[in-house]
Enzyme design. Structure first.
Site, PDB file in Angstrom:
ATOM      1  N   ARG A  59      76.072  72.009  25.936  1.00  0.00           N
ATOM      2  CA  ARG A  59      76.247  73.440  25.683  1.00  0.00           C
ATOM      3  C   ARG A  59      77.266  74.024  26.628  1.00  0.00           C
ATOM      4  O   ARG A  59      76.936  74.719  27.577  1.00  0.00           O
ATOM      5  CB  ARG A  59      74.907  74.136  25.870  1.00  0.00           C
ATOM      6  CG  ARG A  59      74.563  74.963  24.682  1.00  0.00           C
ATOM      7  CD  ARG A  59      73.346  75.757  24.936  1.00  0.00           C
ATOM      8  NE  ARG A  59      73.601  77.170  24.668  1.00  0.00           N
ATOM      9  CZ  ARG A  59      73.761  77.654  23.469  1.00  0.00           C
ATOM     10  NH1 ARG A  59      73.749  76.878  22.432  1.00  0.00           N
ATOM     11  NH2 ARG A  59      73.962  78.944  23.301  1.00  0.00           N
ATOM     12  N   GLN A  69      81.855  74.631  21.823  1.00  0.00           N
ATOM     13  CA  GLN A  69      81.251  75.558  20.860  1.00  0.00           C
ATOM     14  C   GLN A  69      81.685  75.307  19.430  1.00  0.00           C
ATOM     15  O   GLN A  69      80.896  75.442  18.500  1.00  0.00           O
ATOM     16  CB  GLN A  69      81.579  76.997  21.256  1.00  0.00           C
ATOM     17  CG  GLN A  69      80.551  77.556  22.221  1.00  0.00           C
ATOM     18  CD  GLN A  69      80.876  78.958  22.654  1.00  0.00           C
ATOM     19  OE1 GLN A  69      81.905  79.507  22.292  1.00  0.00           O
ATOM     20  NE2 GLN A  69      80.002  79.535  23.450  1.00  0.00           N
ATOM     21  N   ASP A 112      79.518  72.737  17.798  1.00  0.00           N
ATOM     22  CA  ASP A 112      78.081  72.953  17.943  1.00  0.00           C
ATOM     23  C   ASP A 112      77.412  73.061  16.568  1.00  0.00           C
ATOM     24  O   ASP A 112      77.339  74.129  15.981  1.00  0.00           O
ATOM     25  CB  ASP A 112      77.850  74.215  18.774  1.00  0.00           C
ATOM     26  CG  ASP A 112      76.390  74.414  19.117  1.00  0.00           C
ATOM     27  OD1 ASP A 112      75.546  73.679  18.562  1.00  0.00           O
ATOM     28  OD2 ASP A 112      76.086  75.304  19.925  1.00  0.00           O
ATOM     29  N   SER A 144      73.901  75.279  16.393  1.00  0.00           N
ATOM     30  CA  SER A 144      74.022  76.729  16.271  1.00  0.00           C
ATOM     31  C   SER A 144      74.479  77.109  14.874  1.00  0.00           C
ATOM     32  O   SER A 144      73.998  78.082  14.291  1.00  0.00           O
ATOM     33  CB  SER A 144      75.011  77.269  17.306  1.00  0.00           C
ATOM     34  OG  SER A 144      74.487  77.094  18.588  1.00  0.00           O
ATOM     35  N   TYR A 161      61.378  78.675  29.364  1.00  0.00           N
ATOM     36  CA  TYR A 161      60.551  78.132  28.321  1.00  0.00           C
ATOM     37  C   TYR A 161      60.558  76.617  28.344  1.00  0.00           C
ATOM     38  O   TYR A 161      59.887  75.967  27.566  1.00  0.00           O
ATOM     39  CB  TYR A 161      61.056  78.644  26.975  1.00  0.00           C
ATOM     40  CG  TYR A 161      59.962  79.059  26.057  1.00  0.00           C
ATOM     41  CD1 TYR A 161      59.822  80.366  25.664  1.00  0.00           C
ATOM     42  CD2 TYR A 161      59.042  78.133  25.598  1.00  0.00           C
ATOM     43  CE1 TYR A 161      58.807  80.755  24.836  1.00  0.00           C
ATOM     44  CE2 TYR A 161      58.025  78.528  24.768  1.00  0.00           C
ATOM     45  CZ  TYR A 161      57.908  79.831  24.392  1.00  0.00           C
ATOM     46  OH  TYR A 161      56.910  80.220  23.566  1.00  0.00           O
TER      47      TYR A 161
END
Lengths: 492, 521
Positions: free
Chosen positions: B128, B133, B136, B139, B234
């Site tokens: 990431r 990007q 990716d 995403s 998380y």
């Protein structure tokens, strides 16, 4: 017996004072907190009076002077009436001045009590005499600094004394010299014989330590004046809070000289909480507390506007009209209002509130952005907006709202200047560099309501005025806002 | 070099790893492209269009697998249904595969392919970083899934999304509640918002607030002081109390919601059960839940994977092929990101130029000519799990606005000096003084602690009340006045002191009272 009751009463009063300060930290408990404080005070006064009037043992009983009781009752009554009148009459915009002047009263009282204690024959043993005299000396010193400092702060807030920092050459040396002189006077004072006059003979007072004590008081008064004079307008909130702290220390010193635990406890409470409050405020302004105390903030400010006004950010100012602002507001989806001291001075909070209600009723998102040091006291704006009945759900603090400016259509800056100055972020040479500010310039449009092109309280020029997306609406804030309200009503 | 595009054989998989558009680009790089007949049918890309883009069509899958030097795929290779033939067994040694691979969950597959001495690049292991990007895939797919989740919900929801006032009556806007503001969640928010719904969104990361609000949705804040806050985020599973508090908050909002779209995932763990059965029961009949975490067990215990079920009058959608349901769009975006990676690892069209120093190449590399390269040394393990996970691994930001009890160095020195001074005074002074000093210092400490948490709005009243309290100096004046043998001078001075102090007391308390009265809501 009475002494036990008195000790218990003092304990209760101290606890009430602690609860009072604690209560004032959240909205829900604030009113209760204030009442606790009042109860504590009433208990303390009544119990002290009782204990003094009916002392233990028959020896002292005769000694209570009835003239003393008379004077006490008179002074207490007159003082309370004056205080009550002052507090109920004062306009909310003059709050800072009132607080400053009240601080000076505490300082004055500490000085008076100190001198009176010195003149009073004490029952101290010889060993404690030195300590007792030092306590008196320190109490008067702190009290005098608080007194004169608060008077100057009052003058500055009123505008009777220039808000520009007064910077005498070698001012730190002057302060240091004054302190050293105080120490020297203390030595003379301690060596002087006891001042207790033989019955009715006042002359023995004057030959004792009195001249040294008075000279020190005078010096301390000058010191207080000089210290506050050297502090610029932008730092006034911190100074008021700091003087608040001093007034606490003065009370604690009085407690030491009178061997009164309640005075010591309460004074220390006020002193240390005031110190923390000052510290919190300094953090909000990104300033070191020593920086503030040592003064000279905005030292370059005297030169800056002169040079900057003509040269640096000079550009075209986009002047606008009430009609144009009305159109802008009605076309906006989201509006943020940034109130400043100018709004307070013009007493414009009520019409401003009506404007925000009107816009809200048209489905436009309206919020208020409050800078931690907007106005002359932190929280000053919240007080005014609360007075105008603005719901505090839409009153946001700087950290909450700064991220929202880019998505905002119109920002109304009403009588604020330094707290929206982009130089605080852009220009390391600016005296306010590093102070967190409201980033209003990121919004699509900024409308500044301003009396004229004068610099803000910190005496720093504001390049925001020359921004392309900034519109200036010149005029008295109250009149501009009133006109705006009429136009909005007609337009909607 | 030959690039092969086989048809996907996973049930209900409609995507394809190359579009005519990317075929054309690959041709320009000097690559030959061989496409299995019908590979693009489900995404509405006909064989003929591939041909006109410069590809050759293979009638059966075998030549694609056996001849190609690089295979582009969506799903990882698998057994052909009803046979014992594994797709990857057909690859020639030294060939490469680029597809979603999930190496953490597919150990056996890795071994099988290692034996074939092939190279595997996993799209799901893309690091990431900014440079990556445009490669990716996660995403890109999450974005589509989020949008599609709203469309699926709208299809099952028997009402308008937007509020309307019509001659035939008033229509209330639909209340949409989105759990998890990752890529999928944000896409769902935008889609629901565009349909006119009122949208709220929940995320445990405070940083998500800004993104949620930027889309015009309302952020639902979750406050819970989990120990070790600031490092966990998380990535770890939270304690049971934490989960319970989360569930309670969600249940409370679920009651007022018509549609819930849940996207919460924990990498490598079953999805957290955020929407309890109780919350489902409390929802109005006709409400819809789209559980985008169904593949990892679901955010709702009532979710059934790959099914649309109705429980307690609430439709629960557990579809796991949301991107595939928009095959054309999904293939378009997936083919583009795959092409971007291909161009990066094979810039001249001649051979695979894998650079082990390159963070992207190293990150996606699972097998290199049969040698196990996964996991890459640093940065850490590839992200497993689905759409919403990437940002969830970021540490939680430290809560701002909380006063810290740390004093500046200058302040510490000043404090130390003051204490030292007072201590000497205490030692040298009379015993009575020492006692007073104790009281004094203790009171200082209390005062210090009491005001730390004051809200900024109350600074002025607090100052005003402390001012009133410092009027306690009144007592000092009284002691002087009523003391033994008060001289006329003492009377005068004490009287004046009492006078000014009482002004302070009365004025201070009264003005505080006035101020606080205005603070009423």
């Amino acid at each position: 017996m009475t002494s036990t009751i008195r000790a218990l009463a003092y304990l209760v009063a101290s606890l009430l004072f602690i609860l009072s300060l604690r209560g004032l930290s959240t909205q829900e408990t604030a009113i209760r907190g204030n009442r606790y404080g009042l109860f504590g005070m009433v208990i303390a006064v009544i119990c002290t009076a009782v204990a003094l009037l009916f002392p233990e043992g028959e020896v002292a009983a005769a000694a209570v002077s009835f003239s003393g009781v008379g004077v006490l009752a008179g002074a207490l009554g007159v003082g309370s009436v004056i205080g009550g009148l002052l507090a109920s009459r004062v306009a909310m915009t003059s709050m800072p001045e009132l607080v400053a002047v009240l601080h000076s009263f505490v300082g004055a009282a500490a000085v008076l009590v100190g001198i009176a204690t010195y003149l009073q024959p004490g029952a101290e043993v010889e060993a404690a005499r030195g300590a007792h005299l030092i306590e008196i000396y320190v109490g008067i010193l702190v009290g005098a600094v608080t007194f004169s400092g608060s008077i100057i702060a009052f003058g500055k807030l009123r505008g009777k004394v220039s808000s520009r920092p007064l910077l005498l050459p070698g001012r730190h040396l002057l302060n240091l010299g004054a302190l050293l002189a105080c120490v020297a006077l203390a030595v003379i004072f301690l060596r002087a014989p006891d001042p207790w006059p033989t019955q009715g003979d006042l002359s023995s007072m004057l030959t004792a330590g009195m001249p040294a004590l008075l000279a020190m008081t005078f010096l301390a008064l000058l010191l207080g004046v000089h210290m506050v004079m050297a502090i610029g307008g932008g730092d006034m909130p911190v100074v008021v809070s700091l003087l608040n702290s001093y007034s606490g220390w003065a009370a604690a010193a009085a407690g030491f000289m009178l061997s009164n635990d309640l005075l010591i406890i309460t004074g220390a409470l006020v002193g240390s909480s005031g110190a923390i409050l000052s510290y919190i405020m300094c953090k909000a302004m990104n300033r070191s507390i020593f920086n503030v105390i040592l003064g000279g903030f905005g030292a370059d400010a005297g030169a800056k506007p002169a040079a900057g006004g003509s040269a640096a950010p000079a550009g075209k100012v986009n002047e606008t009209t009430v009609e144009q602002v009305t159109e802008l507001l009605l076309a906006a989806r989201s509006v943020i209002i940034v109130p400043g001291y100018g709004m307070a001075v013009a007493q414009a909070q009520h019409p401003v509130k009506e404007i925000s209600s009107l816009l809200l009723s048209k489905g436009i998102k309206v919020r208020y952005a409050i800078h931690p040091v907007a106005g002359r006291l932190p929280g000053h704006m919240n007080v005014l907006l609360a007075e105008a009945n603005v719901s505090y759900d839409i009153v946001k603090e700087m950290d909450e709202i700064n991220a929202d400016f880019p998505s905002t259509d119109v920002v109304l800056v009403i009588g604020a200047n330094d707290i929206v100055n982009p130089m605080a972020q852009d220009d390391p040479s600016s005296p306010i560099y590093g102070m967190p500010v409201l980033e209003v310039w990121r919004a699509a449009r900024v409308v500044m309501l301003k009396r004229g092109m004068a610099a803000g309280y910190a005496g720093v020029d504001n390049p925001l005025v020359y921004n392309e997306n900034t519109l200036m609406l010149f005029g008295d804030a109250r009149q501009s806002v009133a006109k705006l309200l009429v136009a909005l009503n007609a337009g909607g | 070099m030959k690039v092969g595009i086989p048809k996907e054989i996973y049930p209900n998989e409609r995507r394809v790893a190359a579009t005519p558009d990317t075929v054309q680009k690959m041709r320009k790089l000097g690559l030959e492209v061989i496409v299995e007949s019908g590979a693009g049918d489900a995404s509405n890309f006909a064989d003929s269009v591939y041909v006109s883009a410069g590809a050759t069509i293979a009638a059966s899958p075998d030549p694609v697998w056996t001849d190609a030097d690089i295979i582009l795929k969506v799903r990882q290779p698998m057994f052909r249904p009803g046979t014992t033939v594994h797709e990857s067994d057909l690859m020639k040694p030294g060939a490469a595969l680029i597809s979603f691979f999930w190496p953490a969950q597919n150990k056996e597959l890795i071994e099988r392919m290692a034996a074939r001495k092939v190279t595997v690049l996993a799209m799901d292991a893309m690091p990431r970083i900014t440079r990556a990007q445009r490669m990716d895939a996660l995403s890109a797919m999450a974005n589509i899934a989020g949008y599609r989740a709203v469309v699926e919900a709208a299809y099952k929801f028997g009402r308008f999304f937007s509020g309307q006032v019509t001659a035939a009556g008033r229509v209330k806007p639909a209340q949409v509640f989105v759990l998890g503001a990752g890529v999928a969640g944000l896409a769902a928010i935008a889609a629901a918002k565009a349909l006119g719904a009122q949208v709220r969104a929940f995320d445990t990361r405070a940083a998500a607030r800004e993104q949620v609000e930027s889309l015009g949705a309302q952020f639902v804040e979750f406050k819970f002081d989990e120990q070790g806050e600031g490092q966990g985020g998380y990535a770890k599973e939270m304690s049971e109390a934490y989960l319970a508090a989360e569930q309670a908050l969600i249940a409370q909002h679920a009651k007022q919601s018509d549609i819930i779209i849940s996207t919460a995932l924990i990498p490598g763990k079953p999805a957290p059960q955020l929407v309890t059965s109780g919350a489902v029961v409390s929802m109005a009949h006709g409400s819809v839940i789209v559980d985008m975490a169904a593949e990892q067990g679901g955010n709702c215990p009532l979710t059934e994977r790959d099914k649309i079920v109705e429980k307690f009058g609430v439709t629960i959608i557990g579809l796991t092929d949301l991107p595939s349901r928009m095959a054309h769009q999904a293939s378009d975006l997936y083919a583009t990101v795959v092409y971007n990676l291909l161009k990066d690892v094979c810039p001249d069209g001649q051979r695979l130029a894998l650079n082990l120093e390159d963070e992207i190449h190293r990150g996606v590399l699972v097998l290199k000519d049969g040698a196990l390269m996964w996991p890459p040394p640093k940065p850490p393990a590839p992200r497993a799990g689905g759409p919403a996970t990437p940002q969830k691994q970021q540490p939680k930001p430290v809560h701002v606005g909380q006063p810290t009890n740390t004093a500046s160095p200058g302040m510490r020195i000043a404090l130390a000096l003051a204490v030292a001074l007072l201590a000497t005074a205490g030692i040298l002074g009379p015993p009575e003084f020492l006692q007073h000093l104790t009281v004094f210092l203790l009171a200082c400490v209390i005062g210090w602690h009491v005001v730390w948490n004051v809200t900024p709005a109350l600074h002025t009243p607090l100052m005003s009340v402390t001012n009133a309290i410092s009027g306690i100096i009144l007592i000092g004046g009284m002691v002087v006045l009523l003391g033994r043998g008060a001289s006329p001078a003492a009377l005068g001075l004490g009287g004046a002191a009492v006078l000014v102090a009482s002004i302070n007391v009365a004025g201070g308390f009264l003005v505080t009272q006035r101020m606080l009265k205005m603070f009423r809501r």
